[in-house]
Design a protein around this motif. Structure first.
Motif, PDB file in Angstrom:
ATOM      1  N   CYS A  54       0.927  -1.166  -0.020  1.00 56.11           N
ATOM      2  CA  CYS A  54       0.027   0.136  -0.023  1.00 56.11           C
ATOM      3  C   CYS A  54       0.941   1.216  -0.086  1.00 56.11           C
ATOM      4  N   SER A  55       0.158   2.397  -0.190  1.00 58.78           N
ATOM      5  CA  SER A  55       0.930   3.715  -0.231  1.00 58.78           C
ATOM      6  C   SER A  55       0.233   4.735   0.551  1.00 58.78           C
ATOM      7  N   LEU A  56       0.800   5.613   1.147  1.00 61.76           N
ATOM      8  CA  LEU A  56       0.578   6.752   1.904  1.00 61.76           C
ATOM      9  C   LEU A  56       0.586   7.973   1.122  1.00 61.76           C
ATOM     10  N   ALA A  57      -0.491   8.783   0.963  1.00 63.01           N
ATOM     11  CA  ALA A  57      -0.318   9.878   0.403  1.00 63.01           C
ATOM     12  C   ALA A  57      -0.920  11.145   1.229  1.00 63.01           C
ATOM     13  N   THR A  58      -0.474  12.209   1.397  1.00 61.84           N
ATOM     14  CA  THR A  58      -0.923  13.235   2.190  1.00 61.84           C
ATOM     15  C   THR A  58      -1.584  14.296   1.444  1.00 61.84           C
ATOM     16  N   GLU A  59      -2.863  14.597   1.861  1.00 60.37           N
ATOM     17  CA  GLU A  59      -3.902  15.583   0.916  1.00 60.37           C
ATOM     18  C   GLU A  59      -3.961  16.920   1.908  1.00 60.37           C
ATOM     19  N   GLU A  60      -4.197  17.904   1.119  1.00 59.19           N
ATOM     20  CA  GLU A  60      -4.859  19.101   1.568  1.00 59.19           C
ATOM     21  C   GLU A  60      -6.384  18.812   1.865  1.00 59.19           C
ATOM     22  N   PRO A  61      -6.801  19.335   3.066  1.00 62.04           N
ATOM     23  CA  PRO A  61      -8.212  18.924   3.401  1.00 62.04           C
ATOM     24  C   PRO A  61      -8.999  20.098   2.589  1.00 62.04           C
ATOM     25  N   SER A  66     -11.653  21.921   6.253  1.00 66.47           N
ATOM     26  CA  SER A  66     -10.841  22.986   7.135  1.00 66.47           C
ATOM     27  C   SER A  66     -11.572  23.810   8.068  1.00 66.47           C
ATOM     28  N   SER A  67     -12.717  23.981   7.692  1.00 66.16           N
ATOM     29  CA  SER A  67     -13.714  24.665   8.546  1.00 66.16           C
ATOM     30  C   SER A  67     -14.054  23.867   9.839  1.00 66.16           C
ATOM     31  N   ALA A  68     -14.074  22.546   9.617  1.00 69.75           N
ATOM     32  CA  ALA A  68     -14.497  21.678  10.622  1.00 69.75           C
ATOM     33  C   ALA A  68     -13.137  21.628  11.426  1.00 69.75           C
ATOM     34  N   GLY A  69     -12.196  22.146  11.205  1.00 67.87           N
ATOM     35  CA  GLY A  69     -10.699  21.870  12.159  1.00 67.87           C
ATOM     36  C   GLY A  69      -9.750  20.875  11.431  1.00 67.87           C
ATOM     37  N   VAL A  70     -10.069  20.229  10.483  1.00 62.41           N
ATOM     38  CA  VAL A  70      -8.859  19.348   9.831  1.00 62.41           C
ATOM     39  C   VAL A  70      -7.844  19.849   9.340  1.00 62.41           C
ATOM     40  N   VAL A  71      -6.566  19.529   9.862  1.00 63.58           N
ATOM     41  CA  VAL A  71      -5.204  20.218   9.182  1.00 63.58           C
ATOM     42  C   VAL A  71      -4.401  19.393   8.370  1.00 63.58           C
ATOM     43  N   GLU A  72      -4.812  18.270   8.248  1.00 63.50           N
ATOM     44  CA  GLU A  72      -4.052  17.244   7.287  1.00 63.50           C
ATOM     45  C   GLU A  72      -5.011  15.999   7.128  1.00 63.50           C
ATOM     46  N   VAL A  73      -4.782  15.462   5.679  1.00 67.15           N
ATOM     47  CA  VAL A  73      -5.585  14.314   5.472  1.00 67.15           C
ATOM     48  C   VAL A  73      -4.574  13.352   5.043  1.00 67.15           C
ATOM     49  N   TRP A  74      -4.423  11.981   5.580  1.00 66.37           N
ATOM     50  CA  TRP A  74      -3.752  11.070   5.135  1.00 66.37           C
ATOM     51  C   TRP A  74      -4.715  10.104   4.373  1.00 66.37           C
ATOM     52  N   ARG A  75      -4.269   9.471   3.111  1.00 59.70           N
ATOM     53  CA  ARG A  75      -4.956   8.542   2.307  1.00 59.70           C
ATOM     54  C   ARG A  75      -3.929   7.379   2.215  1.00 59.70           C
ATOM     55  N   VAL A  76      -4.359   6.112   2.661  1.00 63.82           N
ATOM     56  CA  VAL A  76      -3.402   5.013   2.268  1.00 63.82           C
ATOM     57  C   VAL A  76      -4.532   4.035   1.264  1.00 63.82           C
ATOM     58  N   VAL A  87      -7.707   9.091   6.771  1.00 61.59           N
ATOM     59  CA  VAL A  87      -7.448   9.700   8.048  1.00 61.59           C
ATOM     60  C   VAL A  87      -7.794  11.169   8.067  1.00 61.59           C
ATOM     61  N   GLN A  88      -8.424  11.741   8.616  1.00 62.80           N
ATOM     62  CA  GLN A  88      -8.562  13.168   8.890  1.00 62.80           C
ATOM     63  C   GLN A  88      -7.996  13.735  10.274  1.00 62.80           C
ATOM     64  N   ILE A  89      -6.981  14.391  10.105  1.00 62.15           N
ATOM     65  CA  ILE A  89      -6.196  14.855  11.319  1.00 62.15           C
ATOM     66  C   ILE A  89      -6.721  16.193  11.831  1.00 62.15           C
ATOM     67  N   TYR A  90      -7.017  16.265  12.936  1.00 66.10           N
ATOM     68  CA  TYR A  90      -7.294  17.653  13.707  1.00 66.10           C
ATOM     69  C   TYR A  90      -6.266  18.148  14.299  1.00 66.10           C
TER      70      TYR A  90
END
Length: 231
Positions: A54-61, A66-76, A87-90
């Motif tokens: 599998c592979s992990l990529a970081t995405e912009e929320p 963003s308005s809900a407080g998510v600062v970073e998104v991981w997609r595996v 994964v939505q990281i707050y």
């Protein structure tokens, strides 16, 4: 290995869908690409995970995230099935990387070692007419317990445990992935053998095309292998 403690929510999509609502969790991103999501409970078992390849990529929320407080998104994403763990990281509370080096592998206890020896002597329990190729057959991530050929010459990789759980199935899955790349072996069948196989492990094994084999240790000890003995 990267260890991240974060406030996050997690969504799994693919053969099944699952959602973990916002909470503080431990995210373990291993060198093999896998991601495990742990809570402060449940012993060793992760709440959700993605196994290699599998592979992990970081995405912009997105704007709404963003308005809900998510600062970073991981997609595996699993490279074969397309299953995805998002994964939505707050908030990140802790983030470290560690080089663990090469692991020597699990040293089996006396019963597992005996089971391996006995099954190597009684490979007909794996498949009628089977022959043993080698015990401790090497792979890049450690040896698989037995490599066997069935009566038709097809390769069978056998992983042996005293108690068979999900971790053992995952281990055999990784071995099969590597062994399947060898044109002299492919396609390689998998057999997960144990004295006791947990229901969840059996379901996972069968879903991945791995056959389960329950071993009767006492009965196997009572069968003469035909190997000459001193007494």
């Amino acid at each position: 290995m990267r260890l991240v403690i974060a406030r996050c929510s997690v969504d799994y999509t693919g053969r099944l869908n699952a959602h973990l609502p916002l909470a503080t969790r431990l995210l373990v991103h291993k060198g093999d690409g896998s991601l495990l999501v742990h809570s402060d409970g449940g012993s060793y078992k992760p709440l959700n995970w993605m196994s290699p390849p599998c592979s992990l990529a970081t995405e912009e929320p997105g704007e709404e995230e963003s308005s809900a407080g998510v600062v970073e998104v991981w997609r595996v994403t699993h490279k074969k099935t397309g299953d995805a763990l998002r994964v939505q990281i707050y908030e990140i509370l802790h983030d470290t990387n560690h080089d663990l080096g090469i692991d020597p592998g699990l040293q089996k206890d006396g019963v597992e070692a005996d089971l391996q020896r006995l099954l190597a002597e009684q490979v007909e329990l794996v498949s009628e007419g089977a022959t043993l190729v080698r015990r401790e057959y090497p792979t890049a991530i450690g040896p698989v317990d037995l490599m066997v050929r069935d009566a038709a010459g097809a390769a069978i990789a056998v992983e042996i445990k005293r108690r068979g759980d999900i971790d053992g199935v995952e281990q055999l899955t990784r071995y099969l992935e590597l062994l399947g790349r060898d044109p002299h072996l492919a396609p390689v069948q998998g057999v997960f053998a144990a004295q006791e196989i947990k229901p969840q492990a059996r379901v996972l094994a069968e879903d991945r095309g791995i056959r389960c084999l329950v071993l009767d240790y006492e009965a196997m000890k009572g069968i003469e292998s035909g190997v000459p003995r001193l007494f």
